[in-house]
Write a protein that holds these residues in place. Structure first.
Motif, PDB file in Angstrom:
ATOM      1  N   THR A  35     -12.558  30.384 -68.872  1.00 27.57           N
ATOM      2  CA  THR A  35     -13.957  30.422 -68.455  1.00 27.57           C
ATOM      3  C   THR A  35     -14.095  29.706 -67.117  1.00 27.57           C
ATOM      4  O   THR A  35     -13.219  28.926 -66.721  1.00 27.57           O
ATOM      5  CB  THR A  35     -14.869  29.734 -69.487  1.00 27.57           C
ATOM      6  N   GLN A  36     -15.194  29.946 -66.440  1.00 23.84           N
ATOM      7  CA  GLN A  36     -15.452  29.275 -65.166  1.00 23.84           C
ATOM      8  C   GLN A  36     -15.507  27.763 -65.363  1.00 23.84           C
ATOM      9  O   GLN A  36     -14.975  27.010 -64.544  1.00 23.84           O
ATOM     10  CB  GLN A  36     -16.764  29.787 -64.553  1.00 23.84           C
ATOM     11  N   ALA A  37     -16.113  27.293 -66.446  1.00 23.66           N
ATOM     12  CA  ALA A  37     -16.208  25.856 -66.717  1.00 23.66           C
ATOM     13  C   ALA A  37     -14.824  25.244 -66.906  1.00 23.66           C
ATOM     14  O   ALA A  37     -14.547  24.144 -66.414  1.00 23.66           O
ATOM     15  CB  ALA A  37     -17.071  25.598 -67.943  1.00 23.66           C
ATOM     16  N   MET A 114     -10.309  20.434 -74.436  1.00 22.81           N
ATOM     17  CA  MET A 114     -10.447  21.582 -73.545  1.00 22.81           C
ATOM     18  C   MET A 114      -9.110  22.312 -73.401  1.00 22.81           C
ATOM     19  O   MET A 114      -9.072  23.543 -73.367  1.00 22.81           O
ATOM     20  CB  MET A 114     -10.972  21.179 -72.177  1.00 22.81           C
ATOM     21  N   THR A 115      -8.017  21.567 -73.324  1.00 25.49           N
ATOM     22  CA  THR A 115      -6.703  22.204 -73.207  1.00 25.49           C
ATOM     23  C   THR A 115      -6.416  23.066 -74.420  1.00 25.49           C
ATOM     24  O   THR A 115      -5.940  24.195 -74.297  1.00 25.49           O
ATOM     25  CB  THR A 115      -5.598  21.147 -73.016  1.00 25.49           C
ATOM     26  N   ASP A 116      -6.731  22.557 -75.615  1.00 24.61           N
ATOM     27  CA  ASP A 116      -6.512  23.345 -76.830  1.00 24.61           C
ATOM     28  C   ASP A 116      -7.386  24.597 -76.852  1.00 24.61           C
ATOM     29  O   ASP A 116      -6.951  25.645 -77.329  1.00 24.61           O
ATOM     30  CB  ASP A 116      -6.762  22.490 -78.075  1.00 24.61           C
ATOM     31  N   GLU A 117      -8.611  24.496 -76.325  1.00 23.15           N
ATOM     32  CA  GLU A 117      -9.485  25.682 -76.224  1.00 23.15           C
ATOM     33  C   GLU A 117      -8.870  26.720 -75.283  1.00 23.15           C
ATOM     34  O   GLU A 117      -8.900  27.917 -75.566  1.00 23.15           O
ATOM     35  CB  GLU A 117     -10.870  25.276 -75.716  1.00 23.15           C
ATOM     36  N   ILE A 118      -8.324  26.252 -74.172  1.00 22.72           N
ATOM     37  CA  ILE A 118      -7.693  27.167 -73.217  1.00 22.72           C
ATOM     38  C   ILE A 118      -6.494  27.847 -73.869  1.00 22.72           C
ATOM     39  O   ILE A 118      -6.343  29.064 -73.788  1.00 22.72           O
ATOM     40  CB  ILE A 118      -7.272  26.412 -71.939  1.00 22.72           C
ATOM     41  N   VAL A 119      -5.653  27.064 -74.534  1.00 21.23           N
ATOM     42  CA  VAL A 119      -4.468  27.625 -75.193  1.00 21.23           C
ATOM     43  C   VAL A 119      -4.879  28.652 -76.243  1.00 21.23           C
ATOM     44  O   VAL A 119      -4.267  29.719 -76.354  1.00 21.23           O
ATOM     45  CB  VAL A 119      -3.593  26.513 -75.803  1.00 21.23           C
ATOM     46  N   ALA A 120      -5.930  28.362 -76.978  1.00 16.47           N
ATOM     47  CA  ALA A 120      -6.401  29.286 -78.012  1.00 16.47           C
ATOM     48  C   ALA A 120      -6.964  30.571 -77.410  1.00 16.47           C
ATOM     49  O   ALA A 120      -6.820  31.654 -77.981  1.00 16.47           O
ATOM     50  CB  ALA A 120      -7.447  28.620 -78.891  1.00 16.47           C
ATOM     51  N   ARG A 121      -7.591  30.484 -76.255  1.00 16.43           N
ATOM     52  CA  ARG A 121      -8.251  31.638 -75.634  1.00 16.43           C
ATOM     53  C   ARG A 121      -7.279  32.530 -74.859  1.00 16.43           C
ATOM     54  O   ARG A 121      -7.446  33.737 -74.796  1.00 16.43           O
ATOM     55  CB  ARG A 121      -9.354  31.167 -74.680  1.00 16.43           C
ATOM     56  N   VAL A 122      -6.267  31.936 -74.254  1.00 13.98           N
ATOM     57  CA  VAL A 122      -5.367  32.704 -73.395  1.00 13.98           C
ATOM     58  C   VAL A 122      -4.264  33.338 -74.234  1.00 13.98           C
ATOM     59  O   VAL A 122      -3.412  32.648 -74.764  1.00 13.98           O
ATOM     60  CB  VAL A 122      -4.769  31.795 -72.290  1.00 13.98           C
TER      61      VAL A 122
END
Length: 129
Positions: A35-37, A114-122
């Motif tokens: 995401t942009q954020a 936030m890192t875990d959210e990125i890993v989950a999303r990508v």
């Protein structure tokens, strides 16, 4: 050299000339699927990320999947990223080491949540770390 490249070298002994573009490939892949954020938080916490992204943008896409990545979905994009990193001369095991250290560094800079959210999303990112 950047602290992350030095850190990866210290922990793995991998050639910094291969690590630097590999980190750019990983961060570019994350940037394209975040995401942009998340991207703004990453750039704010890790100002050198822009330099790594610039490296990736100037790195020639090599191999069969390299040029197709932008035209296909993100799950194929991870294969293209892996292909680009193997074109740098990195083995799959070495790619895992670079990805793991990059995400560990990201966790320190933007936080584990936030890192875990990125890993989950990508798509595919968890599999290469």
């Amino acid at each position: 050299m950047h602290i992350l490249v030095d850190r990866i070298y210290d922990k793995t002994g991998l050639d910094p000339e291969k690590v630097k573009p590999a980190v750019g490939i990983i961060l570019n892949f994350i940037a394209k699927n975040s995401t942009q954020a998340e991207l703004e938080a990453l750039l704010n916490a890790f100002p050198a990320a822009e330099g790594f992204l610039a490296i990736d943008e100037t790195t020639e896409n090599k191999g069969l999947l390299g040029g197709l990545a932008s035209k296909m979905n993100a799950s194929v994009g991870v294969l293209a990223a892996l292909n680009e990193m193997t074109s740098l001369g990195l083995s799959v095991e070495e790619i895992h080491k670079v990805a793991r250290e990059t995400l560990d560094y990201t966790r320190e800079k933007v936080g584990p949540e936030m890192t875990d959210e990125i890993v989950a999303r990508v798509p595919g990112l968890a599999e290469i770390t």
